[in-house]
Scaffold this active site. Sequence first.
Site, mmCIF file in Angstrom:
data_model
loop_
_atom_site.group_PDB
_atom_site.id
_atom_site.type_symbol
_atom_site.label_atom_id
_atom_site.label_comp_id
_atom_site.label_asym_id
_atom_site.label_seq_id
_atom_site.Cartn_x
_atom_site.Cartn_y
_atom_site.Cartn_z
ATOM 1 N N SER A 47 -8.451 1.355 30.262
ATOM 2 C CA SER A 47 -9.715 1.040 30.938
ATOM 3 C C SER A 47 -10.738 0.369 30.038
ATOM 4 O O SER A 47 -11.838 0.891 29.803
ATOM 5 C CB SER A 47 -10.295 2.314 31.543
ATOM 6 N N ARG B 269 -12.706 -6.250 23.592
ATOM 7 C CA ARG B 269 -13.644 -5.448 22.796
ATOM 8 C C ARG B 269 -13.595 -4.031 23.342
ATOM 9 O O ARG B 269 -13.223 -3.800 24.495
ATOM 10 C CB ARG B 269 -15.078 -5.995 22.904
ATOM 11 N N ASP C 149 -8.646 0.524 35.124
ATOM 12 C CA ASP C 149 -8.794 1.626 36.083
ATOM 13 C C ASP C 149 -9.356 1.167 37.436
ATOM 14 O O ASP C 149 -9.026 1.746 38.485
ATOM 15 C CB ASP C 149 -9.624 2.788 35.504
HETATM 16 C C1 BGC Z 1 -14.711 -0.764 30.688
HETATM 17 C C2 BGC Z 1 -13.986 -1.155 31.948
HETATM 18 C C3 BGC Z 1 -13.706 0.083 32.768
HETATM 19 C C4 BGC Z 1 -14.978 0.881 33.008
HETATM 20 C C5 BGC Z 1 -14.720 2.168 33.781
HETATM 21 C C6 BGC Z 1 -15.942 0.073 31.020
HETATM 22 O O1 BGC Z 1 -16.566 0.518 29.861
HETATM 23 O O2 BGC Z 1 -15.103 -1.909 29.977
HETATM 24 O O3 BGC Z 1 -12.787 -1.813 31.632
HETATM 25 O O4 BGC Z 1 -13.147 -0.301 33.986
HETATM 26 O O5 BGC Z 1 -15.549 1.218 31.770
HETATM 27 O O6 BGC Z 1 -13.872 3.018 33.106
#
Ligand code: BGC
Length: 427
Positions: free
Chosen positions: A117, A132, A170
């Site tokens: 995620s 990142r 996610d």
């Molecule tokens: C991430 C996402 C993720 C979201 C929820 C963010 O900090 O960059 O990729 O979908 O958090 O988990």
Amino acid sequence: MKIVQTELFKEMEKGLEGKEWSSVLMLPSFVMRKSVEGKSGEYYALDLGGTNFRVLRLVLKDSKVVNVQQAKFKIPLEHVTGETACSDGLFGFIATSVKKFIGDSRVNYPPLGFTFSFPMTKKSLNSGILVRWTKSFTTHGVVGEDVCGLLADQFKRHSVPMGVTAVINDTVGTLVTEYFEDDTALLGVIIGTGFNVAYWEKVANIPKYIRANPSADPSHSMCINMEVGNFDSPHMKVLKYVANEYDAKIDAASPNKKLGLVEKMVSGLYMGEIARMALLDLKKQGIIRGLDGKLEKKNGFPSWHLSGCVADDTLRLRKISSILKKNYGVNTTLEERKAFRLVCGWVVVRSARIAATIIGSVVLRTGYEWDCTVAIDGSVFEKTPGYPELMQKAFKDLYGEQPFNIRLVLTKDGSGKGAGLSAALMS
Ligand code: BGC
């Protein structure tokens, strides 16, 4: 709201085109919108994105999940942040946890979905290069690397007979999970520790994907991971209208400064802290007393307590009284509890309205605002009383007289199950 919408549309276009820099990455997921018919069998799923790592085994029969087994492993902090946190440590931990989960079962390269995620650029379904870190991760040696490759190395080292079939975000997992139930599911959203949105986009509208994959069928739809938590960062062209001094402090203290500025206003990792800082200011001004001990410490007021305070509808705010007494040893007057209620409520309302403006705008772009399902997972959406209603109210403000019917559906565990289901959908 309209200003945010206009700016978001512009950034989405730039992100999909891929020629100019955009605050929203609009990342192709390689998960296509296709028929879910006839999916049966055993699928494995891994879920990494917060404080816990999970392994799941799903059994599908005629496209219905008929059995789920899962195990949760707390990720040691030393793999997440700090000097010692390195890719071998983190992915080695994942491999050993998977090994514990499969134990003696005779798995032989079953289809495996991996929910990772964080923002990843992808060249295929089973590759993902970390752009990142977000949230509180700072593990060295992962940014710029293919996370499936890192995992494959550790699987080999620990003799785990598995390989990733699909690596997904996610939000993608949440959308796919709901889509298996309801084919009007249009967006997948997480409002929890982090905040993000994925949605089905016509391939014809994703020029950067077509350039990289010239034989792609433009009439298909693909799930796009927007990474919308980074919208309007770092310049705050439109967010400046709703930002305040506490947001600036949160950002300054974070490992990803000037990035993820929407996420820092909306998500659970920060909401409690915003409220705590505002309350401490009230204390400094002599408006409330107390708030000693834990509440004076950085991150001393987690968002689930904030949600608890917002939930208090008793006349004398007894729930707030008990949260503060039990967890912080603080005795409060009714006036002070009212201040808590007000400040926590304000943080929640802002979060819900920003999230709804973004979601409502994405829905509008797709043209399905008159009837669609938005699949949402995450503790803030699930555990904060009144949050869905606040979002619906914001849609009304956004759409005005225009008819709309956006169903906000809590899609439990989209992040875990979604990886297995994405592997199934694409198989
Ligand atoms: C991430 C996402 C993720 C979201 C929820 C963010 O900090 O960059 O990729 O979908 O958090 O988990």
